[in-house]
Motif scaffolding. Structure first.
Motif, mmCIF file in Angstrom:
data_model
loop_
_atom_site.group_PDB
_atom_site.id
_atom_site.type_symbol
_atom_site.label_atom_id
_atom_site.label_comp_id
_atom_site.label_asym_id
_atom_site.label_seq_id
_atom_site.Cartn_x
_atom_site.Cartn_y
_atom_site.Cartn_z
ATOM 1 N N ILE A 10 0.817 -1.217 0.000
ATOM 2 C CA ILE A 10 0.000 0.000 0.000
ATOM 3 C C ILE A 10 0.853 1.272 0.000
ATOM 4 C CG2 ILE A 10 -0.349 0.362 2.484
ATOM 5 C CD1 ILE A 10 -3.408 0.640 1.707
ATOM 6 N N ASN A 23 -3.446 1.378 15.439
ATOM 7 C CA ASN A 23 -4.028 1.031 16.738
ATOM 8 C C ASN A 23 -4.416 2.331 17.423
ATOM 9 O OD1 ASN A 23 -1.747 1.946 18.504
ATOM 10 N ND2 ASN A 23 -0.665 0.398 17.295
ATOM 11 N N GLY A 30 3.360 -2.622 14.121
ATOM 12 C CA GLY A 30 3.903 -3.506 13.087
ATOM 13 C C GLY A 30 3.030 -3.476 11.842
ATOM 14 N N VAL A 32 1.105 -3.173 8.418
ATOM 15 C CA VAL A 32 0.990 -2.070 7.467
ATOM 16 C C VAL A 32 1.279 -0.723 8.152
ATOM 17 C CG1 VAL A 32 -1.521 -1.763 7.668
ATOM 18 C CG2 VAL A 32 -0.412 -1.274 5.525
ATOM 19 N N ASP A 33 0.929 -0.623 9.401
ATOM 20 C CA ASP A 33 1.190 0.586 10.199
ATOM 21 C C ASP A 33 2.700 0.868 10.246
ATOM 22 O OD1 ASP A 33 0.720 2.703 11.917
ATOM 23 O OD2 ASP A 33 0.239 1.458 13.664
ATOM 24 N N SER A 121 -7.651 -5.268 10.029
ATOM 25 C CA SER A 121 -7.835 -6.321 11.060
ATOM 26 C C SER A 121 -7.398 -7.719 10.624
ATOM 27 C CB SER A 121 -9.287 -6.405 11.567
ATOM 28 O OG SER A 121 -9.620 -5.272 12.344
ATOM 29 N N GLY A 123 -4.528 -8.975 9.799
ATOM 30 C CA GLY A 123 -3.143 -9.380 10.061
ATOM 31 C C GLY A 123 -2.977 -9.684 11.532
ATOM 32 N N ILE A 124 -2.294 -8.786 12.221
ATOM 33 C CA ILE A 124 -2.005 -8.964 13.650
ATOM 34 C C ILE A 124 -3.308 -9.097 14.453
ATOM 35 C CG2 ILE A 124 -1.033 -7.736 15.657
ATOM 36 C CD1 ILE A 124 1.091 -6.615 13.532
ATOM 37 N N TYR A 125 -4.386 -8.447 14.034
ATOM 38 C CA TYR A 125 -5.649 -8.520 14.769
ATOM 39 C C TYR A 125 -6.463 -9.777 14.462
ATOM 40 C CZ TYR A 125 -5.144 -3.833 16.830
ATOM 41 O OH TYR A 125 -4.731 -2.739 17.564
HETATM 42 N N1 AR6 Z 1 0.716 -3.121 2.222
HETATM 43 C C1 AR6 Z 1 -0.527 -3.682 2.185
HETATM 44 N N2 AR6 Z 1 -0.963 -4.566 3.099
HETATM 45 C C2 AR6 Z 1 -0.118 -4.910 4.096
HETATM 46 C C3 AR6 Z 1 1.189 -4.375 4.216
HETATM 47 C C4 AR6 Z 1 1.591 -3.440 3.223
HETATM 48 N N3 AR6 Z 1 2.804 -2.864 3.246
HETATM 49 N N4 AR6 Z 1 1.768 -4.919 5.321
HETATM 50 C C5 AR6 Z 1 0.871 -5.773 5.861
HETATM 51 N N5 AR6 Z 1 -0.257 -5.772 5.115
HETATM 52 P P1 AR6 Z 1 -1.946 -5.616 9.939
HETATM 53 P P2 AR6 Z 1 -4.300 -5.347 11.708
HETATM 54 C C6 AR6 Z 1 -1.520 -6.532 5.293
HETATM 55 O O1 AR6 Z 1 -1.327 -6.587 10.861
HETATM 56 O O2 AR6 Z 1 -4.571 -6.802 11.597
HETATM 57 C C7 AR6 Z 1 -0.183 -3.006 13.901
HETATM 58 O O3 AR6 Z 1 0.835 -3.286 14.827
HETATM 59 C C8 AR6 Z 1 -1.495 -7.757 6.171
HETATM 60 O O4 AR6 Z 1 -0.955 -8.872 5.468
HETATM 61 O O5 AR6 Z 1 -1.089 -4.559 9.349
HETATM 62 O O6 AR6 Z 1 -5.444 -4.380 11.555
HETATM 63 C C9 AR6 Z 1 -1.053 -1.844 14.315
HETATM 64 O O7 AR6 Z 1 -0.303 -0.845 14.979
HETATM 65 C C10 AR6 Z 1 -2.978 -7.911 6.459
HETATM 66 O O8 AR6 Z 1 -3.633 -8.547 5.362
HETATM 67 O O9 AR6 Z 1 -3.183 -4.818 10.662
HETATM 68 C C11 AR6 Z 1 -2.037 -2.502 15.219
HETATM 69 O O10 AR6 Z 1 -1.501 -2.681 16.522
HETATM 70 C C12 AR6 Z 1 -3.477 -6.471 6.545
HETATM 71 O O11 AR6 Z 1 -2.462 -5.676 5.915
HETATM 72 C C13 AR6 Z 1 -2.255 -3.852 14.583
HETATM 73 O O12 AR6 Z 1 -1.051 -4.121 13.846
HETATM 74 C C14 AR6 Z 1 -3.683 -5.950 7.958
HETATM 75 O O13 AR6 Z 1 -2.646 -6.462 8.793
HETATM 76 C C15 AR6 Z 1 -3.391 -3.833 13.597
HETATM 77 O O14 AR6 Z 1 -3.612 -5.121 13.112
#
Ligand code: AR6
Length: 172
Positions: A10, A23, A30, A32-33, A121, A123-125
């Motif tokens: 993204i 968050n 971690g 995407v954030d 949500s 990924g990590i969530y």
């Molecule tokens: N581009 C597009 N999608 C991505 C990228 C990227 N560069 N990196 C990861 N994804 P997540 P959440 C995908 O974990 O579940 C953070 O620590 C990933 O594979 O980023 O909402 C925040 O600070 C997944 O499909 O977000 C919060 O504490 C999607 O993005 C927590 O993680 C979301 O994964 C939020 O968790």
């Protein structure tokens, strides 16, 4: 509004605004954030800190959205939203849909016509990918009163992209 599904990162999308799966602290993390803050540079965090010191002293509530600069990224704005943590025992999907609806509303407010969304949500969530896509599409497909012309769902990795495509095309 056109809805596009793309596989990619993204942070490289050439759109007016990208959505961050943040968050409540708005101070990074971690997934995407982490990628957005790393590649966008310190200007994003500076605005997030200012938001914490003003409007969101207790953090950004789950389901809400707020815009900052996108710093050095190709996009002009980052719209930060906070997805719910997946729960097998409680239906939190309304909060997940709020993330997309409120991000679209903020895009309208700043004047962004093209918006890229990650799978909030999922990924990590811990949200199951197929249902996360379904919740996103439910909001995007029913959005009528928005000035956004393109909503791009950016799927990270070919497996996630393949699942999203199946849901998009209504295949079982
Ligand atoms: N581009 C597009 N999608 C991505 C990228 C990227 N560069 N990196 C990861 N994804 P997540 P959440 C995908 O974990 O579940 C953070 O620590 C990933 O594979 O980023 O909402 C925040 O600070 C997944 O499909 O977000 C919060 O504490 C999607 O993005 C927590 O993680 C979301 O994964 C939020 O968790």
């Amino acid at each position: 509004m056109e809805i596009a599904l793309v596989e990619g990162d993204i942070t490289t999308q050439r759109v007016d605004a990208i959505v961050n799966a943040a968050n409540s602290s708005l101070l990074g993390g971690g997934g995407v954030d982490g990628a957005i803050h790393r590649r966008g540079g310190p200007a994003i965090l500076a605005e997030c800190r200012a938001l914490r010191a003003s409007r969101y002293g207790r953090g950004l509530p789950t389901g809400q959205a707020v815009a900052t600069t996108a710093g050095e990224l190709p996009a002009r704005w980052v719209i930060h939203t906070v997805g719910p943590v997946w729960s097998a025992s409680e239906d939190r999907s309304a909060l997940l849909r709020d993330c997309y609806a409120n991000s679209l509303r903020v895009a309208d407010e700043v004047g962004a016509s093209t918006v890229a969304f990650p799978l909030v949500s999922a990924g990590i969530y811990g949200w199951p990918v197929d249902d996360a896509v379904g919740q996103a599409l439910a909001v995007l497909r029913s959005a009528t009163s928005t000035t956004v012309t393109e909503a791009r769902l950016v799927l990270f990795g070919s497996d996630t992209h393949a699942i999203a495509r199946e849901v998009f095309e209504g295949r079982p």
